[in-house]
Motif scaffolding. Structure first.
Motif, PDB file in Angstrom:
ATOM      1  N   TYR A  35      -8.103  30.349  53.313  1.00 24.68           N
ATOM      2  CA  TYR A  35      -8.935  31.258  52.931  1.00 24.68           C
ATOM      3  C   TYR A  35      -8.215  32.501  52.208  1.00 24.68           C
ATOM      4  O   TYR A  35      -7.247  32.764  52.675  1.00 24.68           O
ATOM      5  CB  TYR A  35      -9.963  31.925  54.088  1.00 24.68           C
ATOM      6  CG  TYR A  35     -10.693  30.866  54.558  1.00 24.68           C
ATOM      7  CD1 TYR A  35     -10.694  29.960  55.380  1.00 24.68           C
ATOM      8  CD2 TYR A  35     -12.293  31.072  54.292  1.00 24.68           C
ATOM      9  CE1 TYR A  35     -11.705  29.114  55.987  1.00 24.68           C
ATOM     10  CE2 TYR A  35     -13.094  30.105  54.319  1.00 24.68           C
ATOM     11  CZ  TYR A  35     -13.082  29.179  55.474  1.00 24.68           C
ATOM     12  OH  TYR A  35     -14.042  28.629  56.102  1.00 24.68           O
ATOM     13  N   LEU A  43     -14.028  36.438  53.560  1.00 27.22           N
ATOM     14  CA  LEU A  43     -13.482  35.327  53.132  1.00 27.22           C
ATOM     15  C   LEU A  43     -13.969  34.285  52.391  1.00 27.22           C
ATOM     16  O   LEU A  43     -15.134  34.006  52.294  1.00 27.22           O
ATOM     17  CB  LEU A  43     -13.057  34.873  54.508  1.00 27.22           C
ATOM     18  CG  LEU A  43     -12.069  35.458  55.351  1.00 27.22           C
ATOM     19  CD1 LEU A  43     -12.741  36.598  56.285  1.00 27.22           C
ATOM     20  CD2 LEU A  43     -11.211  34.480  56.427  1.00 27.22           C
ATOM     21  N   TYR A  48      -9.115  22.859  51.867  1.00 29.73           N
ATOM     22  CA  TYR A  48      -9.045  22.544  53.042  1.00 29.73           C
ATOM     23  C   TYR A  48      -8.609  21.170  53.279  1.00 29.73           C
ATOM     24  O   TYR A  48      -8.324  20.491  52.315  1.00 29.73           O
ATOM     25  CB  TYR A  48     -10.294  22.773  53.856  1.00 29.73           C
ATOM     26  CG  TYR A  48     -11.321  21.707  53.577  1.00 29.73           C
ATOM     27  CD1 TYR A  48     -12.365  21.920  52.439  1.00 29.73           C
ATOM     28  CD2 TYR A  48     -11.572  20.515  54.452  1.00 29.73           C
ATOM     29  CE1 TYR A  48     -13.244  21.169  51.947  1.00 29.73           C
ATOM     30  CE2 TYR A  48     -12.842  19.620  53.899  1.00 29.73           C
ATOM     31  CZ  TYR A  48     -13.350  19.974  52.726  1.00 29.73           C
ATOM     32  OH  TYR A  48     -14.534  19.119  52.528  1.00 29.73           O
ATOM     33  N   ASP A  56      -9.217  18.579  50.240  1.00 29.30           N
ATOM     34  CA  ASP A  56     -10.570  19.148  49.481  1.00 29.30           C
ATOM     35  C   ASP A  56     -10.707  20.417  48.655  1.00 29.30           C
ATOM     36  O   ASP A  56     -10.015  21.374  49.484  1.00 29.30           O
ATOM     37  CB  ASP A  56     -11.640  18.509  50.038  1.00 29.30           C
ATOM     38  CG  ASP A  56     -12.753  18.133  49.019  1.00 29.30           C
ATOM     39  OD1 ASP A  56     -13.950  17.738  49.202  1.00 29.30           O
ATOM     40  OD2 ASP A  56     -12.660  18.331  47.619  1.00 29.30           O
ATOM     41  N   LYS A  57     -11.306  20.489  47.662  1.00 29.54           N
ATOM     42  CA  LYS A  57     -11.456  21.997  46.912  1.00 29.54           C
ATOM     43  C   LYS A  57     -12.385  22.730  47.903  1.00 29.54           C
ATOM     44  O   LYS A  57     -13.358  22.448  48.213  1.00 29.54           O
ATOM     45  CB  LYS A  57     -11.599  21.855  45.823  1.00 29.54           C
ATOM     46  CG  LYS A  57     -10.372  21.229  44.850  1.00 29.54           C
ATOM     47  CD  LYS A  57     -10.972  21.157  43.342  1.00 29.54           C
ATOM     48  CE  LYS A  57      -9.713  20.641  42.638  1.00 29.54           C
ATOM     49  NZ  LYS A  57     -10.173  20.453  40.902  1.00 29.54           N
ATOM     50  N   GLY A  58     -12.117  24.180  47.742  1.00 33.22           N
ATOM     51  CA  GLY A  58     -13.103  25.218  48.335  1.00 33.22           C
ATOM     52  C   GLY A  58     -13.686  25.834  46.866  1.00 33.22           C
ATOM     53  O   GLY A  58     -13.506  25.133  45.977  1.00 33.22           O
ATOM     54  N   PHE A  90      -5.496  33.687  54.725  1.00 31.11           N
ATOM     55  CA  PHE A  90      -5.646  33.285  56.243  1.00 31.11           C
ATOM     56  C   PHE A  90      -5.591  31.763  56.197  1.00 31.11           C
ATOM     57  O   PHE A  90      -6.363  30.978  55.484  1.00 31.11           O
ATOM     58  CB  PHE A  90      -6.821  33.921  56.744  1.00 31.11           C
ATOM     59  CG  PHE A  90      -6.839  35.294  57.028  1.00 31.11           C
ATOM     60  CD1 PHE A  90      -7.541  36.382  56.224  1.00 31.11           C
ATOM     61  CD2 PHE A  90      -6.201  35.707  58.174  1.00 31.11           C
ATOM     62  CE1 PHE A  90      -7.036  37.411  56.589  1.00 31.11           C
ATOM     63  CE2 PHE A  90      -5.830  37.139  58.338  1.00 31.11           C
ATOM     64  CZ  PHE A  90      -6.331  38.052  57.686  1.00 31.11           C
ATOM     65  N   ARG A  98     -15.144  17.210  63.591  1.00 35.97           N
ATOM     66  CA  ARG A  98     -16.149  17.386  62.698  1.00 35.97           C
ATOM     67  C   ARG A  98     -15.640  18.453  61.604  1.00 35.97           C
ATOM     68  O   ARG A  98     -16.245  18.392  60.680  1.00 35.97           O
ATOM     69  CB  ARG A  98     -17.441  17.541  63.118  1.00 35.97           C
ATOM     70  CG  ARG A  98     -18.031  16.236  63.937  1.00 35.97           C
ATOM     71  CD  ARG A  98     -19.427  16.592  64.588  1.00 35.97           C
ATOM     72  NE  ARG A  98     -19.605  17.522  65.497  1.00 35.97           N
ATOM     73  CZ  ARG A  98     -20.734  18.088  65.979  1.00 35.97           C
ATOM     74  NH1 ARG A  98     -21.899  17.384  65.648  1.00 35.97           N
ATOM     75  NH2 ARG A  98     -20.718  19.243  66.790  1.00 35.97           N
ATOM     76  N   GLY A  99     -14.861  19.419  61.853  1.00 38.65           N
ATOM     77  CA  GLY A  99     -14.472  20.287  61.090  1.00 38.65           C
ATOM     78  C   GLY A  99     -15.604  21.520  60.917  1.00 38.65           C
ATOM     79  O   GLY A  99     -16.620  21.336  61.205  1.00 38.65           O
ATOM     80  N   PHE A 100     -15.043  22.768  60.488  1.00 37.35           N
ATOM     81  CA  PHE A 100     -15.976  23.725  60.222  1.00 37.35           C
ATOM     82  C   PHE A 100     -16.711  24.270  61.256  1.00 37.35           C
ATOM     83  O   PHE A 100     -17.829  24.777  61.197  1.00 37.35           O
ATOM     84  CB  PHE A 100     -16.751  23.399  58.782  1.00 37.35           C
ATOM     85  CG  PHE A 100     -16.310  23.507  57.819  1.00 37.35           C
ATOM     86  CD1 PHE A 100     -15.742  22.087  57.066  1.00 37.35           C
ATOM     87  CD2 PHE A 100     -15.459  24.641  57.121  1.00 37.35           C
ATOM     88  CE1 PHE A 100     -15.073  21.943  56.256  1.00 37.35           C
ATOM     89  CE2 PHE A 100     -14.675  24.372  55.967  1.00 37.35           C
ATOM     90  CZ  PHE A 100     -14.603  23.213  55.219  1.00 37.35           C
ATOM     91  N   GLU A 101     -16.310  23.912  62.398  1.00 35.99           N
ATOM     92  CA  GLU A 101     -16.886  24.659  63.659  1.00 35.99           C
ATOM     93  C   GLU A 101     -15.980  25.302  64.322  1.00 35.99           C
ATOM     94  O   GLU A 101     -14.708  24.876  64.773  1.00 35.99           O
ATOM     95  CB  GLU A 101     -17.681  23.433  64.779  1.00 35.99           C
ATOM     96  CG  GLU A 101     -18.656  22.785  64.009  1.00 35.99           C
ATOM     97  CD  GLU A 101     -19.222  21.894  65.161  1.00 35.99           C
ATOM     98  OE1 GLU A 101     -20.004  21.145  64.751  1.00 35.99           O
ATOM     99  OE2 GLU A 101     -18.615  21.725  66.129  1.00 35.99           O
ATOM    100  N   LEU A 103     -13.767  28.213  64.088  1.00 35.44           N
ATOM    101  CA  LEU A 103     -12.325  28.354  63.472  1.00 35.44           C
ATOM    102  C   LEU A 103     -11.454  29.026  64.040  1.00 35.44           C
ATOM    103  O   LEU A 103     -12.125  30.214  64.490  1.00 35.44           O
ATOM    104  CB  LEU A 103     -12.501  28.626  62.000  1.00 35.44           C
ATOM    105  CG  LEU A 103     -13.312  27.697  60.997  1.00 35.44           C
ATOM    106  CD1 LEU A 103     -12.912  28.067  59.524  1.00 35.44           C
ATOM    107  CD2 LEU A 103     -12.857  26.324  61.391  1.00 35.44           C
TER     108      LEU A 103
END
Lengths: 114, 112
Positions: A35, A43, A48, A56-58, A90, A98-101, A103
């Motif tokens: 980020y 942010l 990621y 993959d892109k953000g 960062f 599962r990701g995105f939990e 962080l």
């Protein structure tokens, strides 16, 4: 402390030069993130990774590339730095597969592009 | 992100006073996360809310999720100087394939 180390902590570079930031984790989590933080924007996700060589892109990926050749390292590269890339960067990991939990973040890298 | 609006942008409170920070999403929420950041440091995870009406507390900080309004509030009771910092809400949104986006943050200063 989720075992996340960012390096360098501070970097000053010139426009047009390549820059690589490193994120290292000690706990073999699957998901890693980069980020950038800018005043007024909070942010914003750059890239990621959800595994070795899987990225993959953000929302703000232009001008950045990433690589993950080992589970523990996630590299962010600015191929040709511009002043608009001056920011605090960062790295984060997710404890969830599962990701995105939930962080956990590193201490950040302050990058100045002159 | 524009999808998450935090209010206020900043506030200054007298030590001992209560305060509330709001985070409103323009899109459907999967989960809502609150983080705190001290100047020059990384983010510290505070709480995660996933169900409508859910409420969680950590010491003197309470967060609630209003699913109907797609909004979360963070309430600090009897503020202390240690509460000072930047509070950021993050959310996983249905439209973004579960990616975590953040609000712009609320700067909190506590006067002794």
């Amino acid at each position: 402390d989720a075992g996340i180390t960012q390096s360098p902590r501070h970097k000053v570079t010139e426009t047009g030069t390549p820059v690589t930031l490193r994120c290292h984790q000690t706990e073999n989590h699957r998901y890693m993130y980069w980020y950038r933080q800018d005043p007024g924007h909070g942010l914003r996700l750059i890239h990621y990774s959800y595994g070795v060589k899987d990225t993959d892109k953000g929302e703000v990926s232009d001008g950045y590339s990433v690589s993950r050749s080992k589970t523990e390292d996630f590299l962010l590269t600015l191929e040709s730095a511009t002043s608009s890339q001056t920011s605090v960067y960062f790295c984060a990991i997710s404890e969830s597969d599962r990701g995105f939990e939930k962080l956990f973040f590193g201490s950040g890298t302050q990058l100045s592009v002159l | 992100s524009q999808e998450l609006e935090q209010s206020p942008q900043s506030l200054i409170v007298q030590e001992g006073k209560n305060l509330t920070i709001n985070c409103t999403s323009s899109k459907t929420l999967y989960g809502l996360y609150w983080y705190k950041q001290k100047y020059g440091e990384g983010l510290i995870f505070l709480m995660m809310l996933q169900k409508g009406g859910e409420e969680k507390s950590h010491e003197k900080i309470t967060a609630k999720l209003d699913e109907k309004k797609q909004q979360s509030s963070l309430h600090i009771t009897a503020s202390q100087p240690s509460h000072a910092g930047i509070y950021l809400c993050g959310a996983t949104l249905m439209e973004y394939g579960n990616k975590l986006v953040f609000g712009a943050g609320t700067i909190l200063r506590v006067k002794s």
